[in-house]
Design a protein around this motif. Structure first.
Motif, PDB file in Angstrom:
ATOM      1  N   GLY A 111       2.864  -3.917  -3.836  1.00  0.00           N
ATOM      2  CA  GLY A 111       1.954  -2.900  -3.336  1.00  0.00           C
ATOM      3  C   GLY A 111       0.884  -3.557  -2.482  1.00  0.00           C
ATOM      4  N   SER A 112      -0.266  -2.927  -2.370  1.00  0.00           N
ATOM      5  CA  SER A 112      -1.357  -3.486  -1.580  1.00  0.00           C
ATOM      6  C   SER A 112      -2.648  -3.423  -2.387  1.00  0.00           C
ATOM      7  N   GLY A 113      -3.642  -4.184  -1.933  1.00  0.00           N
ATOM      8  CA  GLY A 113      -4.940  -4.178  -2.609  1.00  0.00           C
ATOM      9  C   GLY A 113      -5.111  -5.361  -3.528  1.00  0.00           C
ATOM     10  N   TRP A 114      -6.314  -5.444  -4.103  1.00  0.00           N
ATOM     11  CA  TRP A 114      -6.649  -6.599  -4.944  1.00  0.00           C
ATOM     12  C   TRP A 114      -5.807  -6.648  -6.218  1.00  0.00           C
ATOM     13  N   THR A 153      -2.568  -8.285  -5.528  1.00  0.00           N
ATOM     14  CA  THR A 153      -2.764  -9.720  -5.301  1.00  0.00           C
ATOM     15  C   THR A 153      -2.909 -10.467  -6.620  1.00  0.00           C
ATOM     16  N   VAL A 154      -3.743  -9.939  -7.514  1.00  0.00           N
ATOM     17  CA  VAL A 154      -3.938 -10.571  -8.834  1.00  0.00           C
ATOM     18  C   VAL A 154      -2.635 -10.554  -9.634  1.00  0.00           C
ATOM     19  N   ALA A 155      -1.931  -9.435  -9.590  1.00  0.00           N
ATOM     20  CA  ALA A 155      -0.657  -9.323 -10.309  1.00  0.00           C
ATOM     21  C   ALA A 155       0.343 -10.345  -9.788  1.00  0.00           C
TER      22      ALA A 155
END
Length: 202
Positions: free
Chosen positions: A157-160, A163-165
Motif C-alpha cells: 500500500g502507501s503511507g507511513w 513503510t513500517v510494515a
C-alpha cells in the motif's frame, strides 16, 4: 520430556487443540480466495485476509499450549498441527508471490525446504517411523513467518504504515527463513540418526 508427552498421548479426535488445528486447515482455502480475488477482478479484501492470518497465528500458539496443559496431546494432533502450519506457509507463499509482494527467489528458498522435509518424511515412513516431533526452532520459524506475511501484505500500500510494515515484515521474513532452514537441517540430522539405529537393529 519426550517420555512424558508419549505417556499422555491419546487417540481422541475431537479435543479443543485438534478442533483449533482443523479450523486453521479450513481457513487455508478461504485465505487463498481472499488474497487472490483482486487478481481475478474482485475487490481487495486484504483486511479480512489479515484477520484470518492473525487467527491462524493465535490458534497455532493455543493448540500446543492447551494440548500440554490439559493432557490432550493426541496422535491426530501431531499430524494436524504441523500440516496446518505448512499449508498456511505454502498458501501464503502462493498468494503473496502471485501478487508480486514476495520475490520469487524467497518463495523458491522456502519451497525447497518443504521439498527436503517431504523427502525426510518418506524416508521415515520407509523405516516405519512417524513424523518427527516439532522442535522449538521449527515453531519459532513458523511464528516469525506468520508475523512476516501479514506485515508484508500490509506493506502492499502507501503511507507511513506500509513503510513500517515493510521494514518489520522483511526483518521477520529474514529471521523466519533462517530458522526454517535451521530447523529443517536439525530434522535431517534426526532422521539420519533414526535410520542408522533402524539399520543397526536390522
Amino acid at each position: 520430556m519426550e517420555v512424558q508427552e508419549t505417556r499422555v498421548q491419546t487417540d481422541r479426535i475431537f479435543t479443543i487443540p485438534n478442533i483449533l488445528s482443523m479450523a486453521r486447515l479450513v481457513g487455508v482455502p478461504v485465505f487463498l480466495w481472499l488474497i487472490l480475488w483482486p487478481e481475478f477482478g474482485g475487490p481487495k479484501l486484504d483486511g479480512w485476509a489479515l484477520l484470518l492470518l492473525a487467527f491462524s497465528g493465535i490458534s497455532d500458539y493455543l493448540d500446543g499450549k492447551l494440548a500440554r496443559r490439559w493432557n490432550q496431546i493426541s496422535n491426530l494432533g501431531r499430524i494436524l498441527d504441523p500440516a496446518a502450519d505448512r499449508l498456511y506457509v505454502l498458501s501464503t507463499l502462493v498468494g503473496l508471490t502471485w501478487r508480486d509482494i514476495l520475490p520469487l527467489w524467497l518463495t523458491v528458498l522456502l519451497l525447497a525446504r518443504e521439498a527436503m522435509m517431504a523427502v525426510m518424511l518418506l524416508i521415515l515412513r520407509r523405516h516405519r517411523y512417524g513424523p518427527p516431533q516439532v522442535n522449538f526452532i521449527g515453531k519459532a520459524a513458523t511464528f516469525n513467518l506468520m508475523y512476516a506475511f501479514p506485515l508484508l501484505l500490509l506493506s502492499d500500500g502507501s503511507g507511513w504504515l506500509a513503510t513500517v510494515a515493510s521494514v518489520f515484515g522483511w526483518a521477520f521474513a529474514g529471521w523466519g527463513t533462517t530458522l526454517y532452514w535451521w530447523a529443517g537441517i536439525l530434522y535431517v540430522v534426526q532422521v539420519r540418526r533414526l535410520v542408522r539405529t533402524a539399520t543397526t537393529v536390522d
